[in-house]
Write a protein that holds these residues in place. Sequence first.
Motif, PDB file in Angstrom:
ATOM      1  N   MET A 122     -66.525 -60.270  79.345  1.00 14.45           N
ATOM      2  CA  MET A 122     -65.995 -59.276  78.409  1.00 14.45           C
ATOM      3  C   MET A 122     -64.541 -59.543  78.038  1.00 14.45           C
ATOM      4  N   ALA A 123     -63.740 -60.004  78.986  1.00 18.99           N
ATOM      5  CA  ALA A 123     -62.334 -60.285  78.675  1.00 18.99           C
ATOM      6  C   ALA A 123     -62.202 -61.376  77.606  1.00 18.99           C
ATOM      7  N   PRO A 124     -62.846 -62.545  77.784  1.00 19.33           N
ATOM      8  CA  PRO A 124     -62.740 -63.540  76.715  1.00 19.33           C
ATOM      9  C   PRO A 124     -63.355 -63.092  75.396  1.00 19.33           C
ATOM     10  N   LEU A 125     -64.495 -62.411  75.425  1.00 13.84           N
ATOM     11  CA  LEU A 125     -65.113 -61.988  74.164  1.00 13.84           C
ATOM     12  C   LEU A 125     -64.229 -60.985  73.428  1.00 13.84           C
ATOM     13  N   THR A 126     -63.527 -60.130  74.174  1.00 12.83           N
ATOM     14  CA  THR A 126     -62.579 -59.204  73.541  1.00 12.83           C
ATOM     15  C   THR A 126     -61.444 -59.980  72.891  1.00 12.83           C
ATOM     16  N   GLN A 137     -66.542 -66.999  66.748  1.00 11.32           N
ATOM     17  CA  GLN A 137     -66.907 -66.051  67.800  1.00 11.32           C
ATOM     18  C   GLN A 137     -68.326 -66.310  68.302  1.00 11.32           C
ATOM     19  N   LEU A 138     -69.258 -66.537  67.379  1.00 16.16           N
ATOM     20  CA  LEU A 138     -70.635 -66.823  67.781  1.00 16.16           C
ATOM     21  C   LEU A 138     -70.714 -68.128  68.568  1.00 16.16           C
ATOM     22  N   ARG A 139     -69.971 -69.130  68.113  1.00 19.25           N
ATOM     23  CA  ARG A 139     -69.953 -70.407  68.826  1.00 19.25           C
ATOM     24  C   ARG A 139     -69.351 -70.232  70.223  1.00 19.25           C
ATOM     25  N   ALA A 140     -68.229 -69.515  70.300  1.00 17.45           N
ATOM     26  CA  ALA A 140     -67.580 -69.312  71.594  1.00 17.45           C
ATOM     27  C   ALA A 140     -68.482 -68.519  72.534  1.00 17.45           C
ATOM     28  N   SER A 338     -81.962 -63.433  71.934  1.00 19.96           N
ATOM     29  CA  SER A 338     -81.479 -62.077  72.207  1.00 19.96           C
ATOM     30  C   SER A 338     -80.083 -62.086  72.817  1.00 19.96           C
ATOM     31  N   ALA A 339     -79.677 -63.199  73.430  1.00 19.56           N
ATOM     32  CA  ALA A 339     -78.324 -63.305  73.977  1.00 19.56           C
ATOM     33  C   ALA A 339     -77.276 -63.339  72.870  1.00 19.56           C
ATOM     34  N   GLN A 340     -77.664 -63.792  71.685  1.00 16.66           N
ATOM     35  CA  GLN A 340     -76.715 -63.912  70.572  1.00 16.66           C
ATOM     36  C   GLN A 340     -76.427 -62.570  69.913  1.00 16.66           C
ATOM     37  N   VAL A 341     -77.154 -61.523  70.322  1.00 18.69           N
ATOM     38  CA  VAL A 341     -76.948 -60.197  69.731  1.00 18.69           C
ATOM     39  C   VAL A 341     -75.619 -59.602  70.176  1.00 18.69           C
ATOM     40  N   GLN A 342     -75.141 -60.000  71.361  1.00 14.05           N
ATOM     41  CA  GLN A 342     -73.930 -59.373  71.910  1.00 14.05           C
ATOM     42  C   GLN A 342     -72.703 -59.506  71.004  1.00 14.05           C
ATOM     43  N   PRO A 343     -72.338 -60.699  70.504  1.00 11.43           N
ATOM     44  CA  PRO A 343     -71.190 -60.753  69.595  1.00 11.43           C
ATOM     45  C   PRO A 343     -71.446 -60.046  68.276  1.00 11.43           C
ATOM     46  N   VAL A 344     -72.709 -59.933  67.861  1.00  9.63           N
ATOM     47  CA  VAL A 344     -73.022 -59.185  66.642  1.00  9.63           C
ATOM     48  C   VAL A 344     -72.715 -57.711  66.857  1.00  9.63           C
ATOM     49  N   PHE A 349     -68.140 -53.288  65.007  1.00  5.47           N
ATOM     50  CA  PHE A 349     -67.065 -52.332  65.248  1.00  5.47           C
ATOM     51  C   PHE A 349     -65.723 -52.965  64.877  1.00  5.47           C
ATOM     52  N   PRO A 350     -64.707 -52.157  64.584  1.00  9.03           N
ATOM     53  CA  PRO A 350     -63.371 -52.698  64.312  1.00  9.03           C
ATOM     54  C   PRO A 350     -62.766 -53.310  65.566  1.00  9.03           C
ATOM     55  N   GLN A 351     -61.731 -54.139  65.362  1.00  4.64           N
ATOM     56  CA  GLN A 351     -61.123 -54.893  66.466  1.00  4.64           C
ATOM     57  C   GLN A 351     -60.686 -54.001  67.615  1.00  4.64           C
ATOM     58  N   GLN A 352     -60.089 -52.849  67.296  1.00  8.38           N
ATOM     59  CA  GLN A 352     -59.527 -52.010  68.341  1.00  8.38           C
ATOM     60  C   GLN A 352     -60.583 -51.347  69.218  1.00  8.38           C
ATOM     61  N   LEU A 353     -61.844 -51.425  68.810  1.00  7.99           N
ATOM     62  CA  LEU A 353     -62.943 -50.900  69.629  1.00  7.99           C
ATOM     63  C   LEU A 353     -63.792 -52.014  70.227  1.00  7.99           C
ATOM     64  N   ALA A 354     -63.396 -53.256  70.034  1.00  9.62           N
ATOM     65  CA  ALA A 354     -64.238 -54.378  70.469  1.00  9.62           C
ATOM     66  C   ALA A 354     -64.473 -54.365  71.972  1.00  9.62           C
ATOM     67  N   GLY A 355     -63.418 -54.111  72.751  1.00  2.97           N
ATOM     68  CA  GLY A 355     -63.571 -54.108  74.197  1.00  2.97           C
ATOM     69  C   GLY A 355     -64.551 -53.052  74.663  1.00  2.97           C
ATOM     70  N   ARG A 356     -64.425 -51.849  74.101  1.00  2.00           N
ATOM     71  CA  ARG A 356     -65.333 -50.777  74.496  1.00  2.00           C
ATOM     72  C   ARG A 356     -66.763 -51.045  74.035  1.00  2.00           C
ATOM     73  N   ALA A 357     -66.918 -51.565  72.811  1.00  4.83           N
ATOM     74  CA  ALA A 357     -68.266 -51.856  72.319  1.00  4.83           C
ATOM     75  C   ALA A 357     -68.939 -52.938  73.158  1.00  4.83           C
ATOM     76  N   LEU A 358     -68.199 -54.006  73.459  1.00 10.20           N
ATOM     77  CA  LEU A 358     -68.758 -55.084  74.271  1.00 10.20           C
ATOM     78  C   LEU A 358     -69.101 -54.604  75.680  1.00 10.20           C
ATOM     79  N   SER A 359     -68.216 -53.816  76.269  1.00 13.39           N
ATOM     80  CA  SER A 359     -68.452 -53.343  77.620  1.00 13.39           C
ATOM     81  C   SER A 359     -69.615 -52.356  77.678  1.00 13.39           C
ATOM     82  N   ALA A 360     -69.722 -51.508  76.669  1.00 14.34           N
ATOM     83  CA  ALA A 360     -70.840 -50.565  76.642  1.00 14.34           C
ATOM     84  C   ALA A 360     -72.164 -51.311  76.539  1.00 14.34           C
ATOM     85  N   TYR A 361     -72.200 -52.325  75.692  1.00  7.98           N
ATOM     86  CA  TYR A 361     -73.442 -53.094  75.556  1.00  7.98           C
ATOM     87  C   TYR A 361     -73.703 -53.911  76.825  1.00  7.98           C
TER      88      TYR A 361
END
Length: 418
Positions: A122-126, A137-140, A338-344, A349-361
Amino acid sequence: MTSQSDTLPRRAAIAVFLAFALAYFISALLRAVTATLSPVLTDEFSLHARDLGLLAGGYFLGFAAMQLPLGSWLDRHGPKQVILGLLTVAVAGCAVFALAGGFSGLMAARVLMGVGVAACLMAPLTGYRRWFDSGTQLRANSWMLMTGSLGMLASTLPVQWLLPVVGWRALFWGLAALVGVAMAVIAWIVPRWSSLAPQKIAAGADGAGAEGQKGSYSDIARNAYFRRASPLGAVSFGGMVAIQSLWAGPWMTRVGGATPLQAATGLFWLNLGMLLTFWGWGLLLPRMMARGISVDSLVARIQPFSFVVLAALVAAGPALGGWSFILLALYCMLTTPSAQVQPVVAMAFPQQLAGRALSAYNLVIFLGIFFVQWGIGLGADAFESLGWSAGDALRGAMGVFGGISAACWARFVWAGRR
């Protein structure tokens, strides 16, 4: 889209990716090592199938418990500060596991490990959400998962070879030291959040105003795409991880009749296949996006074949013998869309919610992994109590999981068409 001023230069981006990748490599190794250690731990502590499932799931339970606070911490403090703080808990978890004298100690250690590595993806994806454009982002994301597969690869034959030499307790002391090395690399290379990403939220970054900055987890949970993707992430993708990180090993020994060394070899090839698959996705996804091919369409068209393979695996059972790892590997590889759905989800969501959206998922995914791992063990024990053999009981539990997973995939596709 990512603001141009936030984008890292190529060389810095590669260095940051590699620093995070080292930590994620270790977290994946810790996640999957119970599959290789299961024969040793079963003999030493007289564990049942349900104990193995709960022990492996303890990691995911600790991991899942951190996801909601983690998202807020990432958005507020940034990836570097959060991951360094949590990795100290992972060091403690490795030490407790090495010193454990019974199941309760092993379980406590697995929970601590899960807490400690909770930010390793989650830290790197954020950070990538703010530092990379959408295609990158999808590649990373794919290449981070590839790194995870490399860690799971390291948890198979290399661990099996080390066990007679150093023993499983010394192995975990070594892993504690390796986590410390990863912390030093991150502290040296990864930039602090504020030095690269000025807070432009109030000005409406990514089209979100001040109201968007205050987005809560309830807002994320109400998002249509998040709700559509959650069953797929929890059961289909989460279940695949549960099989890859635990039940593939017992399947090869109990159903296929493999020795521990043969099972570790099978896990090695399975994880090598996953590594190559995620590497391929990293190369292809940006090009597919440019041509208008969405992740959703890949899930709809490719993933059904995974259920066919899983059905064949369950039906063939012991007839496959030592070759069952081929179908296990093919099933896992065909589930990777199905693993590729996570960055989608993050890009919804906007950037400032990315951490929360990723962590919730991620919370959804890892709760799914925990319950599938434990549920397969409970199911196997239940079938065995009815007089089924250990191998047939595991086949029955896996068949039930396959049916539920196919239903979650069908819901995802059906909701998308609506």
